[in-house]
Design an enzyme around this catalytic site. Structure first.
Site, mmCIF file in Angstrom:
data_model
loop_
_atom_site.group_PDB
_atom_site.id
_atom_site.type_symbol
_atom_site.label_atom_id
_atom_site.label_comp_id
_atom_site.label_asym_id
_atom_site.label_seq_id
_atom_site.Cartn_x
_atom_site.Cartn_y
_atom_site.Cartn_z
ATOM 1 N N SER A 120 0.588 -1.027 0.294
ATOM 2 C CA SER A 120 0.248 0.012 0.159
ATOM 3 C C SER A 120 0.872 1.179 0.404
ATOM 4 C CB SER A 120 -0.894 -0.111 1.551
ATOM 5 O OG SER A 120 -0.410 0.046 2.976
ATOM 6 N N ARG A 121 2.222 1.319 0.784
ATOM 7 C CA ARG A 121 2.895 2.149 0.662
ATOM 8 C C ARG A 121 4.439 2.335 0.222
ATOM 9 N NH1 ARG A 121 3.369 3.774 5.692
ATOM 10 N NH2 ARG A 121 2.357 1.153 6.357
ATOM 11 N N ASN A 142 7.293 -7.776 1.387
ATOM 12 C CA ASN A 142 7.858 -6.795 1.673
ATOM 13 C C ASN A 142 7.534 -6.264 3.132
ATOM 14 O OD1 ASN A 142 8.826 -3.677 0.780
ATOM 15 N ND2 ASN A 142 6.934 -3.737 0.750
ATOM 16 N N TYR A 199 14.833 -5.980 14.827
ATOM 17 C CA TYR A 199 14.641 -5.673 13.148
ATOM 18 C C TYR A 199 15.907 -6.357 13.213
ATOM 19 C CZ TYR A 199 13.752 -2.957 9.439
ATOM 20 O OH TYR A 199 13.681 -2.887 8.001
HETATM 21 P P1 NAP Z 1 6.403 1.519 5.013
HETATM 22 O O1 NAP Z 1 6.886 2.363 3.447
HETATM 23 O O2 NAP Z 1 6.506 1.595 6.694
HETATM 24 O O3 NAP Z 1 5.800 -0.010 4.627
HETATM 25 C C1 NAP Z 1 4.771 -0.695 5.291
HETATM 26 C C2 NAP Z 1 4.030 -1.561 4.241
HETATM 27 O O4 NAP Z 1 4.256 -2.829 5.266
HETATM 28 C C3 NAP Z 1 2.631 -0.888 4.140
HETATM 29 O O5 NAP Z 1 2.274 -1.275 3.277
HETATM 30 C C4 NAP Z 1 2.022 -2.002 5.557
HETATM 31 O O6 NAP Z 1 0.776 -2.142 5.226
HETATM 32 C C5 NAP Z 1 2.593 -2.707 5.395
HETATM 33 N N1 NAP Z 1 2.704 -3.897 6.701
HETATM 34 C C6 NAP Z 1 2.635 -3.613 7.797
HETATM 35 N N2 NAP Z 1 3.017 -4.705 8.969
HETATM 36 C C7 NAP Z 1 2.202 -5.797 7.763
HETATM 37 C C8 NAP Z 1 1.055 -6.570 8.448
HETATM 38 N N3 NAP Z 1 1.683 -6.571 9.947
HETATM 39 N N4 NAP Z 1 0.566 -7.173 7.442
HETATM 40 C C9 NAP Z 1 0.002 -6.821 6.146
HETATM 41 N N5 NAP Z 1 1.291 -5.809 6.146
HETATM 42 C C10 NAP Z 1 1.534 -5.273 6.660
HETATM 43 O O7 NAP Z 1 7.375 0.546 5.384
HETATM 44 P P2 NAP Z 1 8.838 0.377 3.493
HETATM 45 O O8 NAP Z 1 9.952 1.031 3.912
HETATM 46 O O9 NAP Z 1 8.409 0.582 2.072
HETATM 47 O O10 NAP Z 1 9.441 -1.416 3.910
HETATM 48 C C11 NAP Z 1 8.762 -2.213 3.259
HETATM 49 C C12 NAP Z 1 9.712 -3.084 2.872
HETATM 50 O O11 NAP Z 1 11.603 -2.586 3.062
HETATM 51 C C13 NAP Z 1 10.257 -3.287 4.951
HETATM 52 O O12 NAP Z 1 9.724 -5.203 5.365
HETATM 53 C C14 NAP Z 1 11.235 -2.889 5.815
HETATM 54 O O13 NAP Z 1 11.398 -4.075 6.254
HETATM 55 C C15 NAP Z 1 12.481 -3.277 4.347
HETATM 56 N N6 NAP Z 1 12.973 -2.011 4.280
HETATM 57 C C16 NAP Z 1 13.067 -0.441 4.319
HETATM 58 C C17 NAP Z 1 14.040 0.261 4.358
HETATM 59 C C18 NAP Z 1 13.827 1.628 4.419
HETATM 60 O O14 NAP Z 1 14.891 2.600 4.411
HETATM 61 N N7 NAP Z 1 12.468 1.947 4.229
HETATM 62 C C19 NAP Z 1 15.475 -0.467 4.944
HETATM 63 C C20 NAP Z 1 15.445 -1.861 4.128
HETATM 64 C C21 NAP Z 1 14.267 -2.407 4.654
HETATM 65 P P3 NAP Z 1 -0.163 -0.126 5.711
HETATM 66 O O15 NAP Z 1 -0.749 0.599 4.548
HETATM 67 O O16 NAP Z 1 -1.557 -0.985 5.569
HETATM 68 O O17 NAP Z 1 -0.042 -0.055 7.349
#
Ligand code: NAP
Length: 242
Positions: free
Chosen positions: A13-14, A88, A153
């Protein structure tokens, strides 16, 4: 083989998940977009995927809740088995170990690691029977190198790397190729409140990455050209960790 290729993306979703959904839609995939509860953002993702010309099915469920996963996925899987699964969905709750509660530890490990297990288990047998599939797990630099405040984490993301390698070794002969991506700091809501100036000093590239820079690697790992890349962890981190 499905008539149109289908990609199931969790947390779509995001942020990274939405960028991956747009990339794969532009590459010709219909999208099954999972998310937790943000219906407004999910509807915007669906609208954009339809504008690209592909179908998008919204699948709200908590990846860490076995009953929710199976009650939504089982009827979907009767229709078709996705060609691609991108695990993801992720969540962080940072604090020093001294202050971290058991609940903070369990909830972060549940979403990031148990979530991978439950969603992958739902699709795996179908992919193995069909003898084709790609599974891409979004880990993190935090799973490769430690940072204070992220015991929960880091444990989850390092666990995801181990699980990626074991599963890749198990199912490659059945035509299912499994890899992980380890992003560094990427511009999404997850990193929106971090002290950017301080962090930038530790990134040789001197900037945060964009969600599309991660999505591009997902698209490549889904391609025929990537079929000999098995059980690997691809860093997308601007040199943060080498
Ligand atoms: P984000 O913007 O916080 O988005 C999180 C997404 O995960 C949203 O779609 C959220 O849904 C969904 N979500 C959260 N908890 C969930 C659950 N229990 N069941 C189903 N969906 C769930 O995060 P992001 O930065 O895009 O991160 C995406 C992935 O990349 C994650 O695994 C994160 O750990 C990893 N990552 C991110 C970064 C970074 O710098 N951003 C770096 C390394 C790794 P809702 O919108 O409904 O809440």
């Amino acid at each position: 083989m499905n008539e149109t290729k289908v990609a199931l993306i969790t947390g779509a979703s995001r942020g990274l998940g939405a960028a991956i959904a747009f990339r794969l839609a532009r590459a010709g995939y219909d999208i099954w977009a999972n998310y937790l509860s943000n219906h407004e953002e999910a509807k915007k993702v669906k609208t954009e995927i339809n504008r690209i010309g592909r179908k998008c099915t919204l699948l709200p469920f908590d990846v860490s809740d076995e009953k929710s996963v199976n009650s939504i996925m089982d009827p979907m899987l009767e229709k078709c088995v996705p060609d691609v699964l991108v695990n993801n969905a992720g969540y962080n709750k940072d604090s020093l170990m001294m202050w971290m509660t058991k609940q903070d530890f369990e909830s972060v490990v549940s979403v990031n690691l148990l979530g991978f297990f439950l969603v992958t288990k739902a699709v795996l047998l179908g992919m193995m029977k069909r003898r084709s599939g790609r599974i891409i797990n979004i880990s993190s630099t935090a799973g490769q190198s430690g940072l204070p405040g992220q015991v929960n984490y880091s444990a989850a993301k390092a666990g995801l790397i181990g699980a990626t390698k074991s599963l890749a070794a198990e199912v490659c002969k059945k035509g299912v190729v499994v890899n992980a991506i380890a992003p560094g700091f990427i511009e999404t809501e997850m990193t929106a409140n971090l002290p950017v100036d301080k962090i930038l000093k530790s990134i040789p590239a001197g900037r945060f990455g964009s969600p599309d820079e991660v999505a591009a690697i997902v698209e490549f790992l889904c391609s025929d050209e990537a079929s000999y890349i098995v059980g690997q962890v691809i860093p997308v981190n601007g040199g943060l960790y080498m």
